[in-house]
Design a protein around this motif. Structure first.
Motif, PDB file in Angstrom:
ATOM      1  N   ASP A  44     -55.358  33.226  31.754  1.00 19.57           N
ATOM      2  CA  ASP A  44     -55.566  33.905  33.027  1.00 19.57           C
ATOM      3  C   ASP A  44     -56.740  34.876  32.895  1.00 19.57           C
ATOM      4  O   ASP A  44     -57.820  34.449  32.542  1.00 19.57           O
ATOM      5  CB  ASP A  44     -54.275  34.596  33.470  1.00 19.57           C
ATOM      6  N   CYS A  45     -56.555  36.150  33.154  1.00 19.42           N
ATOM      7  CA  CYS A  45     -57.663  37.119  33.127  1.00 19.42           C
ATOM      8  C   CYS A  45     -57.692  37.944  31.848  1.00 19.42           C
ATOM      9  O   CYS A  45     -58.308  39.016  31.818  1.00 19.42           O
ATOM     10  CB  CYS A  45     -57.556  38.061  34.321  1.00 19.42           C
ATOM     11  N   PHE A  46     -57.016  37.469  30.800  1.00 20.61           N
ATOM     12  CA  PHE A  46     -56.926  38.249  29.571  1.00 20.61           C
ATOM     13  C   PHE A  46     -57.270  37.406  28.347  1.00 20.61           C
ATOM     14  O   PHE A  46     -57.122  36.183  28.352  1.00 20.61           O
ATOM     15  CB  PHE A  46     -55.519  38.836  29.403  1.00 20.61           C
ATOM     16  N   CYS A  47     -57.703  38.091  27.310  1.00 21.93           N
ATOM     17  CA  CYS A  47     -57.984  37.492  26.012  1.00 21.93           C
ATOM     18  C   CYS A  47     -56.954  38.026  25.024  1.00 21.93           C
ATOM     19  O   CYS A  47     -56.610  39.210  25.065  1.00 21.93           O
ATOM     20  CB  CYS A  47     -59.389  37.873  25.540  1.00 21.93           C
ATOM     21  N   LEU A  67     -60.968  46.999  18.925  1.00 19.80           N
ATOM     22  CA  LEU A  67     -61.366  45.694  19.457  1.00 19.80           C
ATOM     23  C   LEU A  67     -61.460  45.716  20.986  1.00 19.80           C
ATOM     24  O   LEU A  67     -61.524  44.664  21.621  1.00 19.80           O
ATOM     25  CB  LEU A  67     -60.379  44.612  19.000  1.00 19.80           C
ATOM     26  N   GLU A  68     -61.441  46.904  21.567  1.00 16.01           N
ATOM     27  CA  GLU A  68     -61.561  47.123  23.011  1.00 16.01           C
ATOM     28  C   GLU A  68     -60.354  46.610  23.794  1.00 16.01           C
ATOM     29  O   GLU A  68     -60.481  46.095  24.907  1.00 16.01           O
ATOM     30  CB  GLU A  68     -62.861  46.544  23.557  1.00 16.01           C
ATOM     31  N   GLY A  69     -59.169  46.733  23.193  1.00 13.26           N
ATOM     32  CA  GLY A  69     -57.943  46.319  23.861  1.00 13.26           C
ATOM     33  C   GLY A  69     -56.783  47.214  23.483  1.00 13.26           C
ATOM     34  O   GLY A  69     -56.962  48.374  23.132  1.00 13.26           O
ATOM     35  N   TYR A 154     -49.290  41.488  14.507  1.00 11.45           N
ATOM     36  CA  TYR A 154     -49.311  41.914  15.903  1.00 11.45           C
ATOM     37  C   TYR A 154     -50.310  41.099  16.710  1.00 11.45           C
ATOM     38  O   TYR A 154     -51.127  40.361  16.152  1.00 11.45           O
ATOM     39  CB  TYR A 154     -49.635  43.409  16.008  1.00 11.45           C
ATOM     40  N   VAL A 155     -50.232  41.233  18.032  1.00 14.62           N
ATOM     41  CA  VAL A 155     -51.143  40.565  18.952  1.00 14.62           C
ATOM     42  C   VAL A 155     -51.802  41.630  19.822  1.00 14.62           C
ATOM     43  O   VAL A 155     -51.134  42.529  20.333  1.00 14.62           O
ATOM     44  CB  VAL A 155     -50.406  39.537  19.839  1.00 14.62           C
ATOM     45  N   CYS A 156     -53.117  41.512  19.967  1.00 14.77           N
ATOM     46  CA  CYS A 156     -53.892  42.397  20.844  1.00 14.77           C
ATOM     47  C   CYS A 156     -54.237  41.653  22.130  1.00 14.77           C
ATOM     48  O   CYS A 156     -54.338  40.429  22.143  1.00 14.77           O
ATOM     49  CB  CYS A 156     -55.203  42.821  20.179  1.00 14.77           C
ATOM     50  N   ILE A 157     -54.444  42.423  23.190  1.00 11.90           N
ATOM     51  CA  ILE A 157     -54.860  41.890  24.481  1.00 11.90           C
ATOM     52  C   ILE A 157     -56.035  42.717  24.987  1.00 11.90           C
ATOM     53  O   ILE A 157     -56.122  43.914  24.706  1.00 11.90           O
ATOM     54  CB  ILE A 157     -53.695  41.929  25.506  1.00 11.90           C
ATOM     55  N   ARG A 158     -56.942  42.060  25.682  1.00 16.55           N
ATOM     56  CA  ARG A 158     -58.065  42.757  26.333  1.00 16.55           C
ATOM     57  C   ARG A 158     -58.465  41.977  27.572  1.00 16.55           C
ATOM     58  O   ARG A 158     -58.111  40.806  27.719  1.00 16.55           O
ATOM     59  CB  ARG A 158     -59.248  42.929  25.389  1.00 16.55           C
ATOM     60  N   ASP A 159     -59.183  42.642  28.456  1.00 15.50           N
ATOM     61  CA  ASP A 159     -59.662  41.968  29.659  1.00 15.50           C
ATOM     62  C   ASP A 159     -60.730  40.941  29.298  1.00 15.50           C
ATOM     63  O   ASP A 159     -61.447  41.092  28.313  1.00 15.50           O
ATOM     64  CB  ASP A 159     -60.283  42.978  30.630  1.00 15.50           C
ATOM     65  N   VAL A 160     -60.818  39.909  30.106  1.00 15.04           N
ATOM     66  CA  VAL A 160     -61.894  38.917  29.982  1.00 15.04           C
ATOM     67  C   VAL A 160     -63.211  39.632  30.256  1.00 15.04           C
ATOM     68  O   VAL A 160     -63.302  40.490  31.127  1.00 15.04           O
ATOM     69  CB  VAL A 160     -61.672  37.759  30.984  1.00 15.04           C
ATOM     70  N   MET A 161     -64.237  39.277  29.506  1.00 14.07           N
ATOM     71  CA  MET A 161     -65.571  39.863  29.696  1.00 14.07           C
ATOM     72  C   MET A 161     -66.345  39.031  30.723  1.00 14.07           C
ATOM     73  O   MET A 161     -66.421  37.815  30.586  1.00 14.07           O
ATOM     74  CB  MET A 161     -66.347  39.855  28.372  1.00 14.07           C
TER      75      MET A 161
END
Length: 162
Positions: A44-47, A67-69, A154-161
């Motif tokens: 969707d809209c996340f990485c 990592l910007e998330g 762990y798992v990180c999440i960030r917005d799509v660039m």
């Protein structure tokens, strides 16, 4: 790996259709030109990225911030299944940190990214302890609390660039 992801997407699609919650499309899950940094997976809209190096909760959140998330926030059964599968693809995993904690106030769980807590998948109601952090169990995808000082993957999440 490709077969496993295809199977996950098929199961997610069937589940979404059966529950009436279908909001994702296969166009939202992209393998190339996905606007995510190298090594991240888009949904969707996340990485999302699985981190194999075990860390305590605070250190894991710090790495995700670098990592910007943030540690992953999960808002549906489908996203929970996706995060579980992403971690499973990373190797032998028992449980992983997700970004939910009651570090500020007992039993008041908040996501580290500030999103609303609109979905929970606890095995049983969480205890009334101070300073609990939440992990996702790989065996069944359910959540449980643990001491934030424990070291987990762990798992990180960030917005799509864009």
């Amino acid at each position: 790996m490709a077969f496993t992801l295809r199977l996950l997407f098929l199961l997610c699609g069937i589940s979404g259709l059966l529950t009436g919650a279908w909001s994702w499309s296969f166009q939202n899950i992209q393998a190339k030109d996905n606007n995510c940094p190298k090594g991240w997976t888009r949904l969707d809209c996340f990485c999302y990225i699985f981190q194999r190096d075990p860390r305590n909760f605070a250190d894991a959140e710090s790495v995700c911030n670098i990592l910007e998330g943030n540690l992953v926030s999960i808002h549906s059964f489908l996203e929970n299944a996706f995060v579980r599968e992403l971690a499973a693809a990373g190797g032998n995993v028992d449980q992983i940190w997700i970004g939910l904690t009651d570090a500020l106030m007992p039993t008041d769980y908040i996501w580290t990214d500030g999103t609303i807590n609109d979905f929970e998948n606890f095995i049983a109601p969480p205890p009334d302890n101070d300073n609990d952090c939440v992990e996702l169990r790989q065996s069944d995808g359910q959540w449980r609390t643990d001491e934030c000082t424990e070291e987990e993957q762990y798992v990180c999440i960030r917005d799509v660039m864009y």
